[in-house]
Design a protein around this motif. Structure first.
Motif, mmCIF file in Angstrom:
data_model
loop_
_atom_site.group_PDB
_atom_site.id
_atom_site.type_symbol
_atom_site.label_atom_id
_atom_site.label_comp_id
_atom_site.label_asym_id
_atom_site.label_seq_id
_atom_site.Cartn_x
_atom_site.Cartn_y
_atom_site.Cartn_z
ATOM 1 N N ALA A 444 35.647 31.265 29.071
ATOM 2 C CA ALA A 444 34.355 31.881 29.392
ATOM 3 C C ALA A 444 34.542 33.229 30.074
ATOM 4 O O ALA A 444 33.806 34.197 29.805
ATOM 5 C CB ALA A 444 33.543 30.950 30.285
ATOM 6 N N ALA A 445 35.553 33.355 30.967
ATOM 7 C CA ALA A 445 35.801 34.639 31.624
ATOM 8 C C ALA A 445 36.232 35.684 30.615
ATOM 9 O O ALA A 445 35.800 36.853 30.663
ATOM 10 C CB ALA A 445 36.868 34.461 32.709
ATOM 11 N N ASP A 446 37.117 35.276 29.618
ATOM 12 C CA ASP A 446 37.521 36.229 28.576
ATOM 13 C C ASP A 446 36.328 36.634 27.723
ATOM 14 O O ASP A 446 36.202 37.802 27.320
ATOM 15 C CB ASP A 446 38.614 35.600 27.697
ATOM 16 C CG ASP A 446 39.920 35.378 28.467
ATOM 17 O OD1 ASP A 446 40.098 36.090 29.490
ATOM 18 O OD2 ASP A 446 40.709 34.525 28.049
ATOM 19 N N MET A 447 35.450 35.695 27.404
ATOM 20 C CA MET A 447 34.290 36.009 26.579
ATOM 21 C C MET A 447 33.353 36.987 27.288
ATOM 22 O O MET A 447 32.775 37.887 26.661
ATOM 23 C CB MET A 447 33.533 34.715 26.245
ATOM 24 C CG MET A 447 32.306 34.916 25.363
ATOM 25 S SD MET A 447 31.495 33.360 24.996
ATOM 26 C CE MET A 447 32.767 32.514 24.036
ATOM 27 N N GLY A 449 34.314 39.123 29.630
ATOM 28 C CA GLY A 449 35.013 40.350 29.992
ATOM 29 C C GLY A 449 35.197 40.512 31.475
ATOM 30 O O GLY A 449 35.228 41.651 31.969
ATOM 31 N N VAL A 450 35.314 39.409 32.218
ATOM 32 C CA VAL A 450 35.540 39.466 33.655
ATOM 33 C C VAL A 450 36.756 38.608 33.983
ATOM 34 O O VAL A 450 37.217 37.773 33.175
ATOM 35 C CB VAL A 450 34.314 38.979 34.450
ATOM 36 C CG1 VAL A 450 33.122 39.871 34.197
ATOM 37 C CG2 VAL A 450 33.966 37.529 34.097
ATOM 38 N N SER A 451 37.296 38.778 35.170
ATOM 39 C CA SER A 451 38.420 37.962 35.604
ATOM 40 C C SER A 451 37.938 36.564 35.953
ATOM 41 O O SER A 451 36.742 36.328 36.182
ATOM 42 C CB SER A 451 39.102 38.606 36.812
ATOM 43 O OG SER A 451 38.213 38.619 37.922
ATOM 44 N N ARG A 452 38.932 35.640 35.975
ATOM 45 C CA ARG A 452 38.565 34.260 36.280
ATOM 46 C C ARG A 452 38.050 34.147 37.709
ATOM 47 O O ARG A 452 37.078 33.427 37.964
ATOM 48 C CB ARG A 452 39.778 33.353 36.089
ATOM 49 C CG ARG A 452 39.430 31.870 36.200
ATOM 50 C CD ARG A 452 40.670 31.029 36.078
ATOM 51 N NE ARG A 452 41.405 31.334 34.854
ATOM 52 C CZ ARG A 452 42.575 30.773 34.542
ATOM 53 N NH1 ARG A 452 43.145 29.915 35.379
ATOM 54 N NH2 ARG A 452 43.205 31.084 33.422
ATOM 55 N N GLN A 453 38.649 34.898 38.640
ATOM 56 C CA GLN A 453 38.193 34.832 40.030
ATOM 57 C C GLN A 453 36.773 35.385 40.160
ATOM 58 O O GLN A 453 35.933 34.839 40.880
ATOM 59 C CB GLN A 453 39.151 35.627 40.925
ATOM 60 C CG GLN A 453 38.837 35.502 42.412
ATOM 61 C CD GLN A 453 39.019 34.090 42.936
ATOM 62 O OE1 GLN A 453 39.831 33.327 42.407
ATOM 63 N NE2 GLN A 453 38.261 33.736 43.956
ATOM 64 N N SER A 454 36.456 36.484 39.424
ATOM 65 C CA SER A 454 35.101 37.053 39.445
ATOM 66 C C SER A 454 34.092 36.079 38.871
ATOM 67 O O SER A 454 32.964 35.963 39.362
ATOM 68 C CB SER A 454 35.088 38.373 38.688
ATOM 69 O OG SER A 454 33.778 38.907 38.658
ATOM 70 N N LEU A 455 34.504 35.364 37.823
ATOM 71 C CA LEU A 455 33.601 34.363 37.238
ATOM 72 C C LEU A 455 33.305 33.271 38.245
ATOM 73 O O LEU A 455 32.151 32.818 38.368
ATOM 74 C CB LEU A 455 34.232 33.785 35.969
ATOM 75 C CG LEU A 455 33.440 32.668 35.301
ATOM 76 C CD1 LEU A 455 32.070 33.195 34.827
ATOM 77 C CD2 LEU A 455 34.215 32.091 34.114
ATOM 78 N N TYR A 456 34.330 32.822 39.004
ATOM 79 C CA TYR A 456 34.098 31.774 39.997
ATOM 80 C C TYR A 456 33.105 32.257 41.078
ATOM 81 O O TYR A 456 32.233 31.490 41.520
ATOM 82 C CB TYR A 456 35.421 31.376 40.641
ATOM 83 C CG TYR A 456 36.339 30.600 39.717
ATOM 84 C CD1 TYR A 456 35.823 29.964 38.584
ATOM 85 C CD2 TYR A 456 37.697 30.501 39.984
ATOM 86 C CE1 TYR A 456 36.661 29.256 37.729
ATOM 87 C CE2 TYR A 456 38.544 29.788 39.136
ATOM 88 C CZ TYR A 456 38.013 29.173 38.011
ATOM 89 O OH TYR A 456 38.818 28.472 37.172
#
Length: 469
Positions: A444-447, A449-456
């Motif tokens: 989902a973070a790749d889809m 276009g954000v980092s995994r930490q930003s998504l959290y």
């Protein structure tokens, strides 16, 4: 053989300077002796001139500096004509006075004398002619001012005559014919203006009441007052109380007739008792109530709104549009009406009501649409009260839908609405990405276009999913 007449210059002989100065002083009110540049060398004036102190101060000054601004071109022209030895012409100039504060009007002609370029200006005092002209001008100004005052008074009384809710007629005392009738009298009589004006006043009532009407008018003509009488209108079929008073206008006498319908004859609307009671309650509401058509023109209103808007009567309100009062300098009325047309009702819409004279107060408006019937209309309840303060972002719940965001219009600033809209779009995008990836946070973070930490961080802010520590 008759003797040939000698020219005047030969008859006078050679006049010396003393005799010349005496002659000029005798024929002129003011005489100025100047050099070729217009510098005053000597001054002479007669006994009739009362501004001796000011004239004495001219000596040693330039002639053009002693006159007012509009007279300076005339002085320059007279000096040029004198230097060119053109035939002199009389010119009217005004000298300013520093002592009396009033201009000194003098009529001059100037000519060059002698061989050294000296110029003599001979003047006559015009104050004896100017004062009557000034008095006439002042009288004309006063007359015009009085005319405008009377015209303004006539306009005010005409306006009162037209908007008065009491039926009033003007009747000629000699012919007993109606001269004027205000709109209230026209409505009460049930006739057009053409069928009232020019007819006998008694023709408006049934024939059996004519003697009582004539007795009232006769008593008012003789004694200045009379007992009020009751009479029934022919077309209106309503019984009225008639009172009259006498006044004079343009060398003729007129009656001022007032018609008051008796309360027993006032017909109630054909409504049930429940609906009649409802209408009476609306009239007594402390909150303003307005009904408009589809173009927001006021159809009816209660006394509370008339008071809020600083209007004179309900009839005055009917000629106006509601958007003239609801925050006329902003877009609040457009937002209110758009929401009302779309959803059919608006509740507790905070805005500003501006009266006819510019006074503003905070109000809350609850509105409803009534699209059914022959004439679609809208009802507005306007309640006085403070505008709700902008909601603190820390205390405001995050809107979950467009409908919740719409409810914030008028309650929060536009920049906050834009930020809330961004949050809604961001939340929906994250939710859709998690559903497409079956809750795979890395995909989902790749889809997105954000980092995994930003998504959290965003998921935690929007309350999406369960996050471990």
């Amino acid at each position: 053989m008759a003797a040939t007449r000698e020219p005047l210059k030969d008859s006078l002989g050679a006049l010396d300077a003393v005799d010349s100065s005496k002659l000029i002083a005798a024929i002129a009110d003011v005489a100025l002796v100047m050099d070729s540049k217009g510098l005053i060398r000597d001054v002479a004036f007669g006994n009739d001139v009362s501004s001796e102190d000011a004239i004495e101060g001219w000596r040693g000054r330039s002639w053009i500096d002693t006159v007012t601004v509009e007279s300076r071109p005339k002085i320059a022209e007279m000096l040029r004509d004198a230097a060119a030895k053109n035939p002199p012409r009389w010119r009217h100039v005004n000298h300013y006075s520093s002592t009396s504060g009033e201009d000194l009007p003098i009529r001059y002609f100037a000519m060059q004398v002698g061989k050294n370029g000296r110029v003599i200006a001979v003047g006559r005092d015009l104050r004896a002619q100017v004062k009557p002209q000034q008095k006439l001008m002042d009288a004309q100004v006063a007359l015009e001012r009085e005319t405008w005052r009377l015209r303004a008074a006539e306009t005010r009384y005409r306006l009162l005559f037209e908007i008065s809710s009491e039926a009033v007629l003007i009747v000629d005392a000699a012919s007993l014919k109606v001269v004027e009738a205000n709109p209230a009298a026209v409505r009460l009589a049930g006739r057009s203006v053409r069928r009232i004006v020019g007819r006998l006043f008694s023709d408006l009532f049934v024939s059996g009441d004519a003697p009582a009407i004539h007795s009232l008018l006769t008593a008012v003509s003789v004694a200045g007052q009379g007992e009020n009488v009751q009479a029934r209108l022919t077309d209106g079929s309503a019984e009225c109380m008639i009172s009259a008073s006498l006044f004079r206008q343009e060398n003729s006498s007129h009656f001022l007739i007032r018609l008051a319908p008796l309360r027993a004859e006032i017909r109630e609307p054909d409504l049930s008792s429940t609906k009649s009671a409802l209408l009476r309650m609306v009239e007594k509401l402390p909150d303003g109530f307005v009904v408009t058509d589809a173009d927001w023109r006021i159809l009816c209103s209660n006394p509370a709104f008339i008071d809020m808007a600083d209007l004179a009567t309900e009839e005055h309100a009917r000629a106006l549009s509601l958007d003239q009062f609801v925050e006329p300098d902003g877009a609040a009325f457009s937002v209110l009406t758009s929401h009302l047309r779309e959803h059919g009702s608006v509740r507790n819409f905070a805005t500003t009501l501006r009266s006819l004279h510019g006074a503003a107060e905070s109000v809350e408006i609850t509105a409803v649409a009534a699209p059914d019937g022959d004439q679609p209309c809208f009802g507005f309840t306007i309640r006085r009260g403070g505008r709700p303060q902008a909601i603190n972002p820390a205390e405001r719940p995050t809107p979950r839908s467009v409908e919740q965001l719409t409810e914030l219009v008028g309650r929060v600033p536009l920049k906050d609405l834009v930020r809330e809209s961004t949050d809604i779009v961001e939340r929906l995008a994250i939710k859709a990405a998690l559903e497409l990836t079956r809750d795979n946070r890395a995909s989902a973070a790749d889809m997105l276009g954000v980092s995994r930490q930003s998504l959290y961080v965003k998921m935690r802010r929007h309350g999406l999913g369960e996050l471990d520590g």
